[in-house]
Write an enzyme that holds these catalytic residues in place. Sequence first.
Site, PDB file in Angstrom:
ATOM      1  N   HIS A 109       0.831  -1.199   0.000  1.00 14.23           N
ATOM      2  CA  HIS A 109       0.000   0.000   0.000  1.00 14.23           C
ATOM      3  C   HIS A 109       0.870   1.255   0.000  1.00 14.23           C
ATOM      4  O   HIS A 109       2.061   1.210   0.302  1.00 14.23           O
ATOM      5  CB  HIS A 109      -0.926   0.025   1.225  1.00 14.23           C
ATOM      6  CG  HIS A 109      -0.195   0.131   2.538  1.00 14.23           C
ATOM      7  ND1 HIS A 109       0.484  -0.931   3.103  1.00 14.23           N
ATOM      8  CD2 HIS A 109      -0.030   1.178   3.395  1.00 14.23           C
ATOM      9  CE1 HIS A 109       1.028  -0.552   4.251  1.00 14.23           C
ATOM     10  NE2 HIS A 109       0.727   0.724   4.442  1.00 14.23           N
ATOM     11  N   ASP A 111       0.501   5.183   1.713  1.00 14.54           N
ATOM     12  CA  ASP A 111      -0.249   5.766   2.823  1.00 14.54           C
ATOM     13  C   ASP A 111      -1.286   6.791   2.351  1.00 14.54           C
ATOM     14  O   ASP A 111      -1.028   7.585   1.446  1.00 14.54           O
ATOM     15  CB  ASP A 111       0.701   6.439   3.818  1.00 14.54           C
ATOM     16  CG  ASP A 111       1.585   5.438   4.538  1.00 14.54           C
ATOM     17  OD1 ASP A 111       1.153   4.287   4.727  1.00 14.54           O
ATOM     18  OD2 ASP A 111       2.720   5.810   4.897  1.00 14.54           O
ATOM     19  N   HIS A 258       4.729   0.065   0.234  1.00 19.25           N
ATOM     20  CA  HIS A 258       5.474  -0.671   1.256  1.00 19.25           C
ATOM     21  C   HIS A 258       4.615  -1.766   1.868  1.00 19.25           C
ATOM     22  O   HIS A 258       3.379  -1.745   1.765  1.00 19.25           O
ATOM     23  CB  HIS A 258       6.034   0.257   2.334  1.00 19.25           C
ATOM     24  CG  HIS A 258       5.008   1.124   3.000  1.00 19.25           C
ATOM     25  ND1 HIS A 258       4.462   2.248   2.412  1.00 19.25           N
ATOM     26  CD2 HIS A 258       4.417   1.036   4.226  1.00 19.25           C
ATOM     27  CE1 HIS A 258       3.593   2.807   3.223  1.00 19.25           C
ATOM     28  NE2 HIS A 258       3.530   2.085   4.334  1.00 19.25           N
ATOM     29  N   ARG A 273       5.354   7.280  13.496  1.00 17.14           N
ATOM     30  CA  ARG A 273       5.313   7.759  12.119  1.00 17.14           C
ATOM     31  C   ARG A 273       4.845   9.198  12.066  1.00 17.14           C
ATOM     32  O   ARG A 273       3.837   9.559  12.690  1.00 17.14           O
ATOM     33  CB  ARG A 273       4.370   6.895  11.274  1.00 17.14           C
ATOM     34  CG  ARG A 273       4.499   7.170   9.777  1.00 17.14           C
ATOM     35  CD  ARG A 273       3.536   6.322   8.976  1.00 17.14           C
ATOM     36  NE  ARG A 273       2.242   6.995   8.804  1.00 17.14           N
ATOM     37  CZ  ARG A 273       1.157   6.412   8.317  1.00 17.14           C
ATOM     38  NH1 ARG A 273       1.183   5.142   7.992  1.00 17.14           N
ATOM     39  NH2 ARG A 273       0.031   7.099   8.187  1.00 17.14           N
TER      40      ARG A 273
END
Length: 287
Positions: A109, A111, A258, A273
């Site tokens: 995917h 983000d 990723h 993150r």
Amino acid sequence: MATAASKDASNRLELDIRPLTPVIGAEIHGVDLASPGITEQVPAIRAALLEYGVVFFRDQTLTQEQHIAFARHFGDLEIHPATPRKQPNREVLRIVHGPESRGSENAWHSDVTWREEPSLGSILLAREVPDVGGDTLFANMHAAYERLSPEMKRWCEGLTAVHDIARVFAKRLGKSVDELHEQYPPMRHPVIRTHPETGKRAIYVNTGFTSHIEGLADAESRWLLDRLYATASNPEVQCRFRWREGSMAFWDNRLTQHFAASDYYPARRAMDRVTIAGDRPFFDPEN
């Protein structure tokens, strides 16, 4: 008089850059991202990000405030809807899995493609990692695009896909699809997007958030999406990063996908993150 290209090359020479594969990923050594002098190295780090798609740093001891400050060098920051409202430093999304929470990010995917303006990139810092396992894989979706046949490229370049937050986050956030869509309606993005800085074309659909391709029958949409999703699984467009405490990854969401391997259960893995806001995806037929 030095040209912009020669200045960029000079900046890159100041960094100890070690590529991981021929097509994606590089480790940058000898950099303290918490240092007050990091501002001077930001142009070189950005150039490396554009060149390699994802860059990695080791042995970083940033506080959350320093993590946020470093990310701000590259643009405005997002707050993810999964971040608790009462949490300080709401720009930090903490991702923790352990004995009571098996990792669920183990699908290819990019983000927040459900946003109208999906993120430029994400910066992930390892706070706690298992003794073994929990690697993250990255795929260069420009390299994946280049491996398509000319006819497939031409077909996909004229298509638009719908991206939907509810596919992943309705259950995680405990909200109905309608509730989520009131705040984050499904978004239409080109199946092939043009990178706004490099001009490279990349496949821009992903298993997490893409619901369907407009104008195709359901069976046709599923058929094409399955084949485009599979392009990220080619080891020749990938790199794999093994985490240590204090490791940091900074990836370009406009170019890469990723996959966080969830092979470490029931060990614990805790990551912070911070995500940099981007712009609306587009396809440039002239570039």
